[in-house]
Design a protein around this motif. Sequence first.
Motif, PDB file in Angstrom:
ATOM      1  N   ASP A   1       5.078  -4.086  25.124  1.00 43.31           N
ATOM      2  CA  ASP A   1       3.707  -3.370  24.777  1.00 43.31           C
ATOM      3  C   ASP A   1       2.475  -4.549  24.319  1.00 43.31           C
ATOM      4  O   ASP A   1       1.520  -4.500  24.606  1.00 43.31           O
ATOM      5  N   ILE A   2       3.164  -5.531  23.480  1.00 46.27           N
ATOM      6  CA  ILE A   2       2.513  -6.583  23.122  1.00 46.27           C
ATOM      7  C   ILE A   2       1.849  -7.692  24.287  1.00 46.27           C
ATOM      8  O   ILE A   2       0.890  -8.111  24.471  1.00 46.27           O
TER       9      ILE A   2
ATOM     10  N   PHE B   1       1.455   0.266  28.922  1.00 43.70           N
ATOM     11  CA  PHE B   1       1.193   0.069  27.541  1.00 43.70           C
ATOM     12  C   PHE B   1       1.383   1.291  26.973  1.00 43.70           C
ATOM     13  O   PHE B   1       0.845   2.477  27.203  1.00 43.70           O
ATOM     14  N   LEU B   2       2.388   1.428  26.147  1.00 44.64           N
ATOM     15  CA  LEU B   2       2.910   2.716  25.199  1.00 44.64           C
ATOM     16  C   LEU B   2       2.847   3.843  26.484  1.00 44.64           C
ATOM     17  O   LEU B   2       2.375   4.896  26.137  1.00 44.64           O
ATOM     18  N   GLY B   3       3.647   3.467  27.227  1.00 48.36           N
ATOM     19  CA  GLY B   3       4.146   4.519  28.419  1.00 48.36           C
ATOM     20  C   GLY B   3       3.062   4.779  29.522  1.00 48.36           C
ATOM     21  O   GLY B   3       3.102   5.828  30.146  1.00 48.36           O
ATOM     22  N   LYS B   4       1.694   4.395  29.271  1.00 46.32           N
ATOM     23  CA  LYS B   4       0.710   4.654  30.456  1.00 46.32           C
ATOM     24  C   LYS B   4       0.584   3.367  31.271  1.00 46.32           C
ATOM     25  O   LYS B   4       0.878   2.331  30.693  1.00 46.32           O
TER      26      LYS B   4
ATOM     27  N   ASP C   1      -9.660  -0.069  26.609  1.00 48.42           N
ATOM     28  CA  ASP C   1      -8.706   1.013  26.862  1.00 48.42           C
ATOM     29  C   ASP C   1      -7.223   1.013  26.083  1.00 48.42           C
ATOM     30  O   ASP C   1      -7.134   1.832  25.656  1.00 48.42           O
ATOM     31  N   ILE C   2      -7.189  -0.170  25.657  1.00 45.59           N
ATOM     32  CA  ILE C   2      -5.861  -0.460  24.709  1.00 45.59           C
ATOM     33  C   ILE C   2      -6.318   0.149  23.516  1.00 45.59           C
ATOM     34  O   ILE C   2      -5.416   0.910  22.767  1.00 45.59           O
TER      35      ILE C   2
ATOM     36  N   GLN D   1      -2.952   7.673  19.617  1.00 40.56           N
ATOM     37  CA  GLN D   1      -1.599   7.795  18.644  1.00 40.56           C
ATOM     38  C   GLN D   1      -1.752   8.185  17.242  1.00 40.56           C
ATOM     39  O   GLN D   1      -2.481   7.804  16.833  1.00 40.56           O
ATOM     40  N   LYS D   2      -1.102   9.509  17.203  1.00 43.08           N
ATOM     41  CA  LYS D   2      -1.147   9.854  15.783  1.00 43.08           C
ATOM     42  C   LYS D   2      -0.576   9.025  14.793  1.00 43.08           C
ATOM     43  O   LYS D   2      -1.112   8.993  13.750  1.00 43.08           O
ATOM     44  N   GLN D   3       0.222   8.188  15.167  1.00 41.21           N
ATOM     45  CA  GLN D   3       0.808   7.121  14.119  1.00 41.21           C
ATOM     46  C   GLN D   3      -0.461   6.369  13.499  1.00 41.21           C
ATOM     47  O   GLN D   3      -0.211   5.841  12.520  1.00 41.21           O
TER      48      GLN D   3
END
Lengths: 399, 472
Positions: free
Chosen positions: B186-187, B219-222, B230-231, B238-240
């Motif tokens: 992801d990074i 990125f993160l599944g997308k 967009d990132i 993300q709720k996180q």
Amino acid sequence: MSISRRKFLETSALASASLMVPQFLKGFEQKKIINKNNKILIVVQLSGGNDGLNTIIPYRNDLYYKNRQDIGINKDKVISLNDEIGLNPSLKGLKQLYDSGNLSIINGVGYPHPNRSHFRSMDIWHSGSAENEFINTGWIGRYLDIADVDLNVHNTLALETDDTLSLALKGEFKKAIAVKDINQFHNAASTSFFRKLASHSNEHQEKLAGYLYKTLGEIKSAADYIYDQSKIYTTLQTYPNTQLGKQCKTVGSLIMANTETKIYYVSHGGYDTHNAQNARQDKLLQDLDESLSALVSDLKHNNRFEDVLIMTFSEFGRRVSQNASKGTDHGTASNLFFISGSLKKPGIYNSIPNLNDLDEGDLKYEIDFKQAYATILDKWLQTSSTEILNKKFTHLDFI
Amino acid sequence: MNLLQKNKLLYSRAGFGISITEFQNPKPINEAVDSLFPKSLPGDLELITAEDWAKHKPSAMKEIMDEGEKKEIKKAFRQKTKDINLLWVQAMVNTSYPLMEKTAMFWHGHFATHIGNPYYDQKLLNIFRKNGLGKFSDLLRATSKSSAMLQFLNNQQNKKQHPNENFAREVMELFTLGRGHYSEDDIKEAARAFTGWAFDGDGEFIFRKGQHDDGEKTFLGKTGKFTGDDIIDILLEQKQTSIFITQKIYRFFVSDEKMDDKRVNQLAKDFYDSNYHIGTLLKNIFTSDWFYSETICGSKIKSPIELLVGYQRLLPIQFNNDRTVIHLQKILGQYLFNPPSVAGWHGGKEWIDSSSLAFRMRLPEAIFLSKELNIKPKEMDFDIMEPIHGDMMQETQFKVGKITVDWNEYIAFWKKYKKEELQYQITNLLLPYPLEDTIQKELSNYVDNDTIDEYIKSITILLMELPEYQLT
């Protein structure tokens, strides 16, 4: 009557009472505290980024002189150690230690993806973290966290000779103490108001107030202990009359008094030599050389040199090429000195990094500094480096 | 808890402590909370104008041929970071909206930069002050595009051919998700999306299209041809992110002690549902019943800035040498615009070790009674990435001295009380909770009984020296 005056009056009463105890009795009292293992570590931090290439000089290497046309140190002046490398001309005392087998030089020490910011790189060295990790405790602090409490009766197991405490000495539960001027520190902790408050250090139930009062009790205990210890041994050794010389003298006197302290932390600043480097670095290294030599001589005289390991480090070395101001900019890998009366592998531990194989103008590191930490923690301080550094590092064999 | 106690707790968390006026007239909580929020956006703190910067930016400096002159100009300019620091501290002391400045301080620690460029520092500070109580999404975007952040995390060097992952890593680890909620891949993918984010000579954001990698990223599944914006959108989905920010806000504004996960998760959910409105989150905290409890009182250690600003909001202090305030920040361990790393200041027990506690206990006498105090800060005040001039080896011994304190209004206020009441009342003003009897008794042995003025002064100073005063 003003509060300062009131506090002062009671202070002098206390001070005179403690002066009435004969010195020999105090010394006698202290002798009861015996370190389980007598090993002592002294860390000397060279702040600002000491230029390793003008400290340990590859004086037979044309690339060195090509990159450093103005600041390269002339072959004739270098103190030769072997056919390849030599010492900065200021390091005369270290040459003697080298000859007597009491100096180990470790070259090319650094870490992957080096950071060239003083703050961040110092942070990485202090915390003993990986370059992309942020840890808010220090490697010595974490040693204190797991140390045997019996060793730390007076909260002086680690001591920094400064007014403020460095990250390296802060653990999660235990923190070292910082003392620059022992008398001043003792005075500050001796006002009767301070003492009265400290006497309540065990009464507090609230978590945070309890932590503060506990720290207060520790200050008082450490200040008294260190003050008394500092009166036991009067050295005959002459130390340089510099900040560093004074710090070394303090450390020497505490070691000779058999103080419980196992780790001393000393800083020497001013190594950020971006311009007109040579005069300044030579002067700094001379101070370093003379102060450490005086301390070693004091230790030898008292048969303590075998118990002591001195380590010097800096947050980074400097670039191979000089800059336009006859100085050098922030670089990467550099060298460590280890000085002791009981080195297993004295001399030049490894060769200096290849000047032909640079990483964008910087030396490539060969030894991770955390390997040096792990070696000291396991072999010298006999603790667990994996617990403190959170990872297993291959040992070096200089001790 | 009575209304006064509630007010005291509120002003200690939402500001730099209760004032004597607020102490005298506690307000109903809803009213007090409403009055914390500015009705309009704050004006910028401006020390360096765009015209000043135009004279100092790299392209202008190139015109100066004399090396010595160039160095002097650069050095004088870098020094202005200290002046911005002082300007901001003064704003904290004088503001009618301490919550706004305190929140800006929170964001300065969250989005920590340390660059040694006063113009960029000033720009980012004003982003914190303008957006600090607004939407986190606006704040995150503006900060990520600021010259200070782009420079500090090397995004200028993040190019299609040679991605630099520094910003991409920290935006997740420290600014939004926290560790453990993303992968190394992801990074890498995010770093590609942020390629081309840069700033121009005026310190304004620009998108360098030629350096941007416009290929597909996962990125993160997308998956998509993501840009940096967009990132940021995906991170905000993300709720996180709402949980991570709420936890940090809770630690800063509520308590250093262990947090109540259920409570924090509820706050985070409301924060997410409000589209990340920070002011709403804080209002939610400050109007909650659970907030006004005995366990919260004294559950935080004052940060050095809270301590220093707190003194000055209580009593007007004139530092004859204004660098004193800088030295005090260094010694106490919180030097604004110079956080130790991008992770900011950790806070809590970190503020206190034997030296800093001893110093905090000696400071009130030094400031309020001009008693000499000799302490030297660490020599870590390097100029970053620039040659250093002037002698680093000179001793920078620092003495707190020459400070003028205006006690008049404060003493006049307390004279309205009976002497027997004073110790209790002043304690009530200055400390988070009542003192234990034993300590209360100790104090009376040290007070100055010569005159009522001296009595008020001495009791105030003694209380400030106590460990309890370090708590809030």
